[in-house]
Every structure is written in C-alpha cells, then in structure tokens.
Design a protein around this motif. Structure first.
Motif, PDB file in Angstrom:
ATOM      1  N   ASN A 117      36.917  69.246  57.751  1.00  0.00           N
ATOM      2  CA  ASN A 117      35.522  69.541  56.911  1.00  0.00           C
ATOM      3  C   ASN A 117      34.550  68.890  56.992  1.00  0.00           C
ATOM      4  O   ASN A 117      33.268  69.220  57.379  1.00  0.00           O
ATOM      5  N   ILE A 118      34.735  67.716  57.222  1.00  0.00           N
ATOM      6  CA  ILE A 118      33.615  66.612  57.391  1.00  0.00           C
ATOM      7  C   ILE A 118      32.979  66.768  58.648  1.00  0.00           C
ATOM      8  O   ILE A 118      31.620  66.887  58.963  1.00  0.00           O
ATOM      9  N   PRO A 124      27.119  67.741  61.842  1.00  0.00           N
ATOM     10  CA  PRO A 124      25.688  68.597  62.406  1.00  0.00           C
ATOM     11  C   PRO A 124      24.715  68.258  61.785  1.00  0.00           C
ATOM     12  O   PRO A 124      23.588  68.275  62.158  1.00  0.00           O
ATOM     13  N   SER A 125      24.663  67.498  60.393  1.00  0.00           N
ATOM     14  CA  SER A 125      23.763  67.040  59.754  1.00  0.00           C
ATOM     15  C   SER A 125      23.555  65.553  59.597  1.00  0.00           C
ATOM     16  O   SER A 125      22.793  65.143  58.788  1.00  0.00           O
ATOM     17  N   SER A 126      24.135  64.899  60.441  1.00  0.00           N
ATOM     18  CA  SER A 126      24.538  63.528  60.209  1.00  0.00           C
ATOM     19  C   SER A 126      24.130  62.717  61.569  1.00  0.00           C
ATOM     20  O   SER A 126      23.915  63.524  62.636  1.00  0.00           O
ATOM     21  N   SER A 192      32.779  66.184  69.647  1.00  0.00           N
ATOM     22  CA  SER A 192      31.539  65.604  69.381  1.00  0.00           C
ATOM     23  C   SER A 192      31.727  64.002  69.938  1.00  0.00           C
ATOM     24  O   SER A 192      30.851  63.399  69.541  1.00  0.00           O
ATOM     25  N   GLN A 193      32.801  63.627  70.532  1.00  0.00           N
ATOM     26  CA  GLN A 193      33.101  62.215  70.785  1.00  0.00           C
ATOM     27  C   GLN A 193      32.749  61.887  72.054  1.00  0.00           C
ATOM     28  O   GLN A 193      32.537  62.880  72.893  1.00  0.00           O
ATOM     29  N   PRO A 194      32.210  60.804  72.570  1.00  0.00           N
ATOM     30  CA  PRO A 194      31.907  60.249  73.753  1.00  0.00           C
ATOM     31  C   PRO A 194      33.068  60.362  74.851  1.00  0.00           C
ATOM     32  O   PRO A 194      34.118  60.443  74.205  1.00  0.00           O
ATOM     33  N   TYR A 195      32.865  60.803  75.877  1.00  0.00           N
ATOM     34  CA  TYR A 195      33.674  61.062  77.051  1.00  0.00           C
ATOM     35  C   TYR A 195      34.957  59.809  77.031  1.00  0.00           C
ATOM     36  O   TYR A 195      36.232  60.219  77.009  1.00  0.00           O
TER      37      TYR A 195
END
Length: 392
Positions: A117-118, A124-126, A192-195
């Motif tokens: 959920n985070i 998206p908002s952080s 959302s993590q770097p490759y």
C-alpha cells in the motif's frame, strides 16, 4: 455473575458470562487473529488501487481505507503489546498455543500489505527516499519471514505446538504465507526501483513465491486428504477454507507483476533480449493456470459455507472471506489487463464490489461481537484452553 446463552457453538454455551469483567480482562484475550482484520482492510485498499474501471474519488476512497488500515494496525500492535505486558508469559503461551499460534503470521502478512500500500499510495506522492526505504524494508522482510517460516514449522514438527492431521485446515499454510508474499511485494515495488536494484528484487521475489507456493501445494494435498477422510470442518470453521484460494491467487498476480517489471536491456536481459517476451508470456499463461486452481478452492469453500450457513456464526476467521479473495480479484484484473479483455476486467470489478460489501459486513459484525461480548471474553477467543487441551 450470570449466564447468557446465544446462538453460538455448543462448546461455548457453557462459558460463564461475567458482567463486570474489566477492560484489562478483555485485553487479555486479544489474540494474533485480530491481524486478519488489518490483512483484509489493507487488501481492500490495494484492490481499489488495482481497479481497471475507475471513477472520480476512487483514489481518495482507497487512501481513506489505507489510512484506516494504518490506524487499525497501530491499534492491533498497541493492544497485543498491552496484553503481553500486563500478562507475563502470555507471549510464549500465544506462540505455543496450537490454535492461536497459527495466526501469528497474520502480523507479518499485515506488514506485507502495508508495504504494498505504501508503494501504491505513497511512492507517487513522495521523493526517491521512499523508494529506497521500501527496498531496504523488502530485504529485511524477506530475511525475517524466512526465519519465521522455518522456526514456526520446526515448532509444529517437534510438537511444541502439537496439531492433529484430523483437524487440518488451510491455516497450516499461514506460517509460509508471509515469505510467499515477498513475491507480491516484489511485484509491487520493482517497477519503481533503479535497474541495478530491480533484478535482485525480482529474483528474490520469484524464489520466495516459489517456495511458498510449493509448500502450499503440499499443505493443500493434506487438506484434501483430510476432507476425504474426515469430511468438512465444523460450520464455524468453514470460512477458513477460503485461505486455500490465497496461494495460487497471490502467485498469479506476483508472476505477472514481476514479469512486467523486468529491466529491459539490463544485465541478463541485455544479453538475452528475447527472454523478457518469453517470460512475460509464460507468466501470463501460468497465471491463468493458477487462476483456475484458485477458482476450484473458492468453489469448494463457498459450497461448504452455504451448506452449513444455519450453524455459521461470525468470528475473526470470517475475515478469510475477504483477504484471500482480494488476491483472487487482483489476479483476475491483472490477467484481464494482460489479455486486454474488458470481460475479464469487469469480472474483476464485480468481484471488487462484492468484496467491499463483505468487508463492510464483517466490520459491522466485529463491532457487534465485541459489544455482545462474544469476542475478547473468556472462552470465546482463539486462546481458549479447551483448544489447547484437545490439541486441535
């Protein structure tokens, strides 16, 4: 002291109804099973975020439920900590009780849902700091839940928390469920993590998901054998049969999510560019395979509950109506998204509406049970002594 009877199970009708039981006395019966409430509430907010058909305000509703989930989680930790502090030895007792101990993993499952959920509502908002924090928490979660799974099953194997095969329910899967949900967390946070960080997370997620699913297959074989030999569980326990829907459902959604997060052109996938397309196709078709497996157990549980509805009453185990099926609904939506099928997407949306309704009903029934003193009361909760004596 007076005695009160209600429409409850025969083995609970003889329990005395103590009118003046203190708040402290009620907190003494706050069990690990309460975390099924947070599992389900967090599952609903995650399900709302996954919706293929949206409307104005849906995201806001999802955030509100997410905030309610956090409040409930803090409440659960506060109450169960208070129980253990006020009643020395109750922590050890809860972890060795043959019934209550099986629900200890629900705390870890609630934390898994929190991380998902985070990712859904927080990232998206952080800023990038939250992406890094989720990555660190993911690795901590993987390590802790693997240790918990091994330790918990060791306790079951050595008789510390003795259980009988004749009382086998899908709750026996719960000790490995948290480590299995590492795959679901990976499918959620990987994109959302770097490759350079994404591929290790996906590999760990696939490994943990595979471990959990294979153990669950063994447990489901035992469960089906138990049903063939001893018949259905007592009506009050039948909602727990929906737990069998969880492993194939969460495995399906995890495989699709992780395959879609593969770092294209990086590392192994830079050397084997066709591998990404192959893995995505395999993930989709294996997920469809697993979806029908989940549907089978859903049908078995549904028919069993309908058949015994006259003797069915509300207990915390009824949250099994919600949490495993949120995974089933999300898996359905993900398959619909991959196939670009509006029909399948609408099936997922209808499932969502029904699950939200069941979640609301369960919330009302839990408040009613607390008020009527059929929860948080001597002889009413999963910590009751007769369950320990019967070793079920």
């Amino acid at each position: 002291m007076s005695t009160r009877r209600g429409s409850w199970a025969d083995d609970e009708k003889s329990v005395s109804y103590i009118e003046d039981l203190s708040l402290r006395g009620r907190i003494a019966h706050f069990t690990w099973t309460w975390f099924t409430l947070t599992m389900s509430t967090g599952g609903i907010s995650n399900l709302l975020h996954a919706q293929p058909h949206t409307f104005t305000g849906l995201t806001t509703i999802g955030k509100i439920i997410f905030i309610a989930f956090i409040v409930m989680l803090v409440f659960n930790f506060t109450m169960i900590t208070t129980r253990f502090v006020q009643n020395p030895g109750s922590l050890k007792s809860s972890l060795t009780h043959p019934t209550e101990s099986l629900f200890f993993p629900c705390m870890w499952l609630s934390l898994a849902v929190l991380l998902m959920n985070i990712q859904a509502f927080g990232v998206p908002s952080s800023g990038p700091w939250l992406v890094t924090a989720l990555r660190v928490l993911f690795w901590i979660y993987v390590a802790c839940t693997l240790i918990v799974a091994i330790g918990h099953y060791h306790a079951l194997f050595t008789g510390v928390t003795h259980v009988s095969i004749h009382s086998m329910t899908p709750s026996w899967v719960l000790p490995v469920f948290p480590v299995m949900l590492s795959g679901s967390i990976a499918s959620s946070i990987a994109s959302s993590q770097p490759y350079e960080e994404r591929l290790p997370i996906i590999v760990a997620g696939v490994s943990c998901q595979g471990l959990g699913f294979l153990i669950s297959l063994i447990m489901m074989a035992l469960f089906l054998g138990r049903l063939m030999v001893d018949g259905l569980p007592a009506p009050k326990l039948r909602p727990g049969m929906f737990m069998a829907v969880g492993p194939p459902s969460f495995t399906a959604l995890a495989l699709i999510g992780m395959s879609n997060s593969i770092p294209q052109g990086y590392g192994y996938f830079g050397e084997h560019p066709m591998a990404m397309d192959v893995l995505q196709a395999l993930a989709l078709f294996f997920s469809i395979f697993l979806w029908s497996f989940a549907l089978f157990f859903f049908g078995i549980a549904l028919v069993a509950c309908v058949e015994g509805y006259e003797e069915l009453y509300w207990g915390l185990v009824c949250w099994a109506f919600v949490f495993p099926n949120t995974g089933f609904a999300i898996a359905t939506i993900n398959i619909g998204n991959q196939l670009n099928s509006e029909g399948i997407k609408w099936v997922g949306s209808i499932m969502t509406i029904l699950l939200v309704a069941v979640w609301l009903i369960n919330l009302g029934m839990q408040v009613r049970a607390i008020y009527n003193r059929t929860m948080l009361w001597p002889g009413k909760d999963e910590d009751r002594d007769e369950l320990r004596q019967k070793k079920v």
